[in-house]
Design a protein around this motif. Structure first.
Motif, PDB file in Angstrom:
ATOM      1  N   ALA A  37       0.390  -1.044  -0.026  1.00 41.10           N
ATOM      2  CA  ALA A  37       0.491   0.069   0.006  1.00 41.10           C
ATOM      3  C   ALA A  37       0.959   1.360   0.109  1.00 41.10           C
ATOM      4  O   ALA A  37       0.556   2.255  -1.010  1.00 41.10           O
ATOM      5  CB  ALA A  37      -0.574   0.448   0.997  1.00 41.10           C
ATOM      6  N   ASN A  38       1.899   1.136   1.153  1.00 41.43           N
ATOM      7  CA  ASN A  38       3.269   2.448   0.807  1.00 41.43           C
ATOM      8  C   ASN A  38       4.192   1.553   1.256  1.00 41.43           C
ATOM      9  O   ASN A  38       4.312   0.814   1.503  1.00 41.43           O
ATOM     10  CB  ASN A  38       1.846   3.398   1.986  1.00 41.43           C
ATOM     11  N   THR A  40       5.194   1.126   4.227  1.00 43.65           N
ATOM     12  CA  THR A  40       5.400   1.025   5.327  1.00 43.65           C
ATOM     13  C   THR A  40       4.278   0.087   5.910  1.00 43.65           C
ATOM     14  O   THR A  40       4.490  -1.445   6.328  1.00 43.65           O
ATOM     15  CB  THR A  40       5.183   1.774   7.378  1.00 43.65           C
ATOM     16  N   TRP A  41       3.376  -0.372   5.229  1.00 44.60           N
ATOM     17  CA  TRP A  41       2.032  -0.726   4.924  1.00 44.60           C
ATOM     18  C   TRP A  41       2.408  -2.551   3.824  1.00 44.60           C
ATOM     19  O   TRP A  41       2.087  -1.252   2.431  1.00 44.60           O
ATOM     20  CB  TRP A  41       0.823  -0.207   5.057  1.00 44.60           C
ATOM     21  N   THR A  42       2.380  -3.606   4.206  1.00 48.31           N
ATOM     22  CA  THR A  42       2.103  -5.023   3.087  1.00 48.31           C
ATOM     23  C   THR A  42       1.484  -5.518   3.949  1.00 48.31           C
ATOM     24  O   THR A  42       1.191  -5.720   5.165  1.00 48.31           O
ATOM     25  CB  THR A  42       3.905  -4.478   2.259  1.00 48.31           C
ATOM     26  N   ARG A  43       0.799  -6.316   3.041  1.00 46.69           N
ATOM     27  CA  ARG A  43       0.292  -7.588   3.204  1.00 46.69           C
ATOM     28  C   ARG A  43       0.486  -8.781   2.655  1.00 46.69           C
ATOM     29  O   ARG A  43       0.326  -8.721   0.996  1.00 46.69           O
ATOM     30  CB  ARG A  43      -1.291  -7.743   2.930  1.00 46.69           C
ATOM     31  N   ASP A  61       1.082 -13.421  10.051  1.00 49.44           N
ATOM     32  CA  ASP A  61       1.567 -12.674  10.842  1.00 49.44           C
ATOM     33  C   ASP A  61       2.405 -13.574  11.931  1.00 49.44           C
ATOM     34  O   ASP A  61       3.603 -13.333  11.892  1.00 49.44           O
ATOM     35  CB  ASP A  61       0.294 -12.741  11.607  1.00 49.44           C
ATOM     36  N   GLN A 100      10.514  -4.095  -1.315  1.00 47.36           N
ATOM     37  CA  GLN A 100      10.548  -2.196  -0.369  1.00 47.36           C
ATOM     38  C   GLN A 100      11.520  -1.570  -0.749  1.00 47.36           C
ATOM     39  O   GLN A 100      11.781  -0.191  -1.336  1.00 47.36           O
ATOM     40  CB  GLN A 100       9.956  -2.482   1.070  1.00 47.36           C
ATOM     41  N   TYR A 110       3.858   2.946  -5.336  1.00 42.88           N
ATOM     42  CA  TYR A 110       2.945   2.640  -4.768  1.00 42.88           C
ATOM     43  C   TYR A 110       1.456   2.865  -5.144  1.00 42.88           C
ATOM     44  O   TYR A 110       1.319   4.316  -5.292  1.00 42.88           O
ATOM     45  CB  TYR A 110       3.083   3.617  -3.090  1.00 42.88           C
ATOM     46  N   PRO A 111       0.357   2.367  -5.168  1.00 35.01           N
ATOM     47  CA  PRO A 111      -0.119   0.716  -4.449  1.00 35.01           C
ATOM     48  C   PRO A 111       0.222   0.141  -5.366  1.00 35.01           C
ATOM     49  O   PRO A 111       0.285   0.892  -6.671  1.00 35.01           O
ATOM     50  CB  PRO A 111      -1.181   1.157  -3.582  1.00 35.01           C
TER      51      PRO A 111
END
Ligand SMILES: *[C@@H]1O[C@H](CO)[C@@H](O)[C@H](O)[C@H]1NC(C)=O
Ligand SMILES: *[C@@H]1O[C@H](CO)[C@@H](O)[C@H](O)[C@H]1NC(C)=O
Ligand SMILES: *[C@@H]1O[C@H](CO)[C@@H](O)[C@H](O)[C@H]1NC(C)=O
Length: 327
Positions: A37-38, A40-43, A61, A100, A110-111
């Motif tokens: 997403a940016n 710092t945020w990934t899934r 996780d 990243q 991004y994204p």
């Protein structure tokens, strides 16, 4: 005699009208979907499949695999499974970190979302072919062939650049190669054997009819629902007598939670022409005994039963009145 002959024919040729031999799964593959997403945020989402049956999940996780079937480990030892899970855990982590770190170098913005599929497939004659493909935002991007990264035409110059940048990582290619050409075929054969009873089971469909929202004035949408069947190959058609209604629209196969399938077939007809239509279902679990559901017949049976009940009520109340009068 005729009846006997028919019974004999049905016994002798049970498959004559049923659909093609039930298909067994022939491929195992892993799907990876990583959303960035940016900065710092990934899934990260991972899953393992036998054709269209999911047998592994991935908890990103904790970096652990989820075995969805009792036989999901195939014939691999716990030690080998632990090693593989560890390998994927390291891969999951490194993949995100490396992407990243190289966003600008790979000319990404991004994204974005990266999808990967890797596995192997059993072909008739016993040959097993392996594959690995990567996509960017749903478009083919690169594939792995003959020990090297091959850019997809859709990937343009960016895909060529990524393959060039990956070239020095020969040791990674060696690991990938071993997984694709040695581990995957061995696992595929083992898991097909381990899950045999489950994969080759036959579950009969249930079917019912309903009417959908009217397609227009004076028209009816007949809906034939077929659910709870396994394996997936299924034939369903609206019929008038023996005549297949070519306007039958088949929906997509939808999965039920218990691993069986759901399918619907619809037919748009003039309201006056619905009588006499039937939905016919052929499936390997039915042993040649097709399911046939007639449009309107269930309604007419209800009407007949109601009429009989009303008639009984009228007669019995008449009798009661007659008795009362005589008394
Ligand atoms: C990154 O994306 C996530 C999910 O969309 C969002 O919640 C978060 O605020 C974003 N962070 C930055 C620094 O933009
Ligand atoms: C794969 O590589 C080998 C040797 O590196 C070569 O002989 C062969 O032609 C290649 N096959 C394809 C399809 O590129
Ligand atoms: C699992 O089964 C495959 C195919 O029958 C076989 O090649 C392999 O040696 C078996 N064992 C392991 C640990 O892979």
């Amino acid at each position: 005699m005729l009846l006997l002959l028919l019974v004999l024919l049905a016994v002798l040729f049970p498959g004559a009208s049923s659909c093609s031999a039930s298909q067994r799964p022939t491929s195992f593959y892993i799907i990876q979907i990583t959303s960035f997403a940016n900065s710092t945020w990934t899934r990260y989402r991972g899953s393992g499949w036998l054709d269209d049956l999911q047998i592994h999940g991935w908890n990103s996780d904790t970096g652990t695999a989820i075995f969805l079937k009792p036989w999901s480990k195939g014939n691999f030892s716990d030690a080998e499974i632990t090693d593989l899970v560890e390998l994927f855990r390291v891969y999951d982590f490194s993949f995100i970190r490396e992407m990243q770190a190289h966003v600008s170098e790979f000319q990404l913005e991004y994204p974005f979302e990266i999808q990967g599929i890797a596995g192997c497939e059993l072909h008739s004659g016993g040959a097993i072919l392996s594959f690995l493909r990567g996509a960017l935002g749903g478009q083919d991007f690169v594939s792995f062939r003959n020990s090297s990264c091959v850019p997809a035409p859709e990937g343009g110059s960016r895909a060529q650049l990524v393959c060039t940048l990956l070239r020095p990582y020969g040791d990674i290619f060696q690991i990938v190669e071993k997984l694709l050409y040695e581990t995957c075929p061995r696992y595929l054969l083992g898991v097909l054997e381990a899950g045999k009873a489950d994969l080759q089971r036959q579950v009969k469909p249930k079917a019912w009819l309903s009417s959908g929202s009217s397609p227009g004035p004076g028209r009816l949408l007949l809906v034939c629902h077929v659910s709870g069947f396994y394996p997936k190959p299924m034939w369903v058609m609206w019929m008038r007598g023996e005549q297949e209604q070519q306007d039958t629209q088949r929906g997509d196969f939808l999965p039920n939670a218990d691993g069986t399938w759901y399918l619907q077939a619809t037919l748009d007809v003039a309201a006056g022409e619905a009588a006499g239509l039937a939905c016919r279902v052929k499936h390997s679990s039915l042993g040649g005994q097709d399911l046939i559901l007639y449009w309107g017949r269930s309604i007419s049976i209800v009407v007949i039963i109601l009429a009989v009940i009303v008639l009984c009520l009228i007669i019995s109340s008449g009798l009661v009145l007659w008795f009362l009068r005589r008394w």
